[in-house]
Design an enzyme around this catalytic site. Structure first.
Site, mmCIF file in Angstrom:
data_model
loop_
_atom_site.group_PDB
_atom_site.id
_atom_site.type_symbol
_atom_site.label_atom_id
_atom_site.label_comp_id
_atom_site.label_asym_id
_atom_site.label_seq_id
_atom_site.Cartn_x
_atom_site.Cartn_y
_atom_site.Cartn_z
ATOM 1 N N LYS A 91 -7.199 1.513 -2.963
ATOM 2 C CA LYS A 91 -6.824 1.079 -1.615
ATOM 3 C C LYS A 91 -7.030 2.201 -0.607
ATOM 4 C CE LYS A 91 -5.300 -1.646 1.596
ATOM 5 N NZ LYS A 91 -3.981 -2.284 1.632
ATOM 6 N N THR A 94 0.866 -1.171 0.000
ATOM 7 C CA THR A 94 0.000 0.000 0.000
ATOM 8 C C THR A 94 0.905 1.224 0.000
ATOM 9 O OG1 THR A 94 -1.766 -1.141 1.187
ATOM 10 C CG2 THR A 94 -1.799 1.262 1.226
ATOM 11 N N LYS A 101 0.473 4.974 8.351
ATOM 12 C CA LYS A 101 1.085 5.356 7.080
ATOM 13 C C LYS A 101 0.039 5.459 5.980
ATOM 14 C CE LYS A 101 2.414 2.130 4.597
ATOM 15 N NZ LYS A 101 1.831 1.231 3.548
#
Length: 304
Positions: free
Chosen positions: A181, A106, A249
């Protein structure tokens, strides 16, 4: 650039970089599918389960690329990905024309586009293919895979993706998988607040949370997090299916993209702040379900 050659067991050589919580399980499905596998991880010990099953070890990402037709990456942070793919000892400098790079990290949509452009200039194909489903989906080959890149390349990769996941959707050009995502992570982040607050309410009201879950999980309030992570919260199981620090993150990437698009996401911003609090309390290496602990502390609830 998109070679018509198909990918097949015993013929196509696979490289895998990154043997974290999910990576080891996913790579294992490729091994089980009959694909020769070459592995690199910063810590060799974490690759041992794959090596014991017949995977070969490589000392650098470049060595993986030299031994592979398709190279998968699944690392922690965009900076790691940049080094693994574009660095001096990275994949791209060693990849032959016709190689395919599949990034399942990701990461930033802009980095996915940068890698795609650099790969194209070298005669290499690249797709971004982040996943959702956590450790459970990885183990059970039931992941949702969100893919950005050229349609022809995505279709050639489909037999490999089908060994890993149940839902494989081509979302658009390079970077589209990563944008999808970010949508996924936004849904999870805000939903996790609801799961935690609901369990705390049930606890404080004197209800049996296990019995409450029987009523609410199958109705309109049902969700993957409620079904899979709420039982872990109730059992005091905070082992990572997905690390808090990696989730932070992801949220930071999403919030940065939202600012670029002049988009306000206050729910996601709140979730980000709550997870920052959890990390400050020492929960950075826990699973995302540990958010219940940070929220319990806000109301002086001893969740144990």
């Amino acid at each position: 650039m998109n070679s018509p050659a198909s990918f097949a067991p015993d013929v196509t050589r696979i490289g895998w970089i990154g043997t974290g919580v999910m990576g080891t399980s996913i790579a294992g499905h490729l091994l089980a599918g009959g694909y020769p596998l070459t592995v690199y991880s910063r810590t060799r010990q974490r690759a041992e389960p794959l090596l014991e099953r017949g995977a070969a070890w490589a000392d650098t990402p470049a060595a993986v690329a030299a031994a592979s037709d398709v190279v998968f990456t699944m690392v922690g942070y965009p900076a790691d990905l940049r080094e693994v793919v574009l660095g001096e000892a990275g994949i791209l400098p060693a990849a032959r024309p016709g190689t395919v790079i599949v990034d399942m990290t990701t990461s930033e949509p802009s980095l996915a586009r940068e890698i795609y452009a650099a790969a194209r200039d070298s005669g290499v194909d690249s797709v971004d293919a982040p996943v959702s489903g956590g450790d459970i989906g990885a183990r059970n080959a039931a992941l949702s895979i969100m893919v950005g890149g050229d349609a022809g390349t995505v279709e050639r990769l489909r037999p490999l993706f089908e060994l890993m996941g149940k839902t494989i959707v081509h979302q658009g050009p390079a970077g589209a998988g990563q944008h999808t995502k970010m949508v996924n992570q936004t849904l999870i982040a805000t939903g996790m607040i609801g799961v935690c607050e609901a369990l705390l309410y049930a606890h404080k009201a004197g209800l049996d949370p296990q019995t409450v879950l029987q009523s609410v999980s199958g109705g309109a309030a049902g969700s993957w997090s409620l079904a899979n992570l709420a039982p872990r919260m109730l059992g005091g199981d905070y082992a990572p299916g997905f690390l808090v620090e990696h989730f932070i993150k992801d949220m930071e990437i999403t919030l940065a993209e939202a600012r670029r698009m002049n988009l306000s996401l206050p729910g996601l911003a709140l979730a980000h702040e709550l997870y920052l609090a959890l990390r400050a309390q020492g929960g950075g290496r826990d699973g995302t379900q540990a958010l219940i602990l940070a929220l319990a502390r806000l109301s002086a609830v001893d969740w144990k």
